[in-house]
Design a protein around this motif. Sequence first.
Motif: not given
Ligand SMILES: [Zn+2]
Length: 261
Positions: A6, A8, A94, A159, A209
């Motif tokens: 996970h 971005h 998400e 997550h 993340d």
């Molecule tokens: Zn995230």
Amino acid sequence: MWIDSHCHITADAFREDLGQVLARAAKAGVETVIAVGAGYGIEQNERAVELAARDPRVFATVGVHPHDAAQLEGEGRERLREWLGRPRVVAVGECGLDYFYTHSPREIQREVFAEQVALAREIDLPVVIHVRDRGEDAYRDLLAIWKREGGSEVEGVLHCYSFDLCFARRALDERLFISFSGILTFKRAGALREVAAALPGDRLLVETDAPLLSPEGFRGKRNEPAQVRRVGESLAAARGCSVEEIASETAENTRRLFRLC
Ligand SMILES: [Zn+2]
Ligand SMILES: [Zn+2]
């Protein structure tokens, strides 16, 4: 080899040097990254879809973050369906509930989350779930919606897990995986490391993340997929097993959840 389950990496924070970021990830043994399209406005999902289409190291997810739930309208719904049908898009999300910031009203967050779980079932994709609250309300509501919408049929992952063992066990019963982020490495996260030690190894994932949540020693700096190993090291220490075991087990769990090939 690691999988960052996970991150971005299509966020503006990586606009200038994404190539170098992915090269550093590869050098650090991160073979695959899951680029989460949601989280920076509905339109930005497209960037993750496009990156996954052109880079074999990347898979994408598409969805509506609870912060953006109030922005979802007819056109956005059509776009979501279109993106979710593209190659190498492996999950919805998400999505979920965030009563900590409540950027969208709770009621709308609940509706939009339920809608996405239903959509995931319809198109048979797993769900990446975000849940955050000062208290327990968001966790209670989230599990109620997940059960009502039959989410266990498609599975999913909580997550950036940072809540207690009792809830994690209830989530496992509903066929949810648990993903740990850099929070696990924080000095004061002893209670969370105890949670991580007590859960079954075949249901755990690791993530960065990125660009958020840099691990201990790097806090406040931009995070990136190469750092996922630090989360894995913390998980290995908590569980009393080797870093290599954690790498292969979490990678295998991620492949199974997202049906990567
Ligand atoms: Zn995230
Ligand atoms: Zn999140």
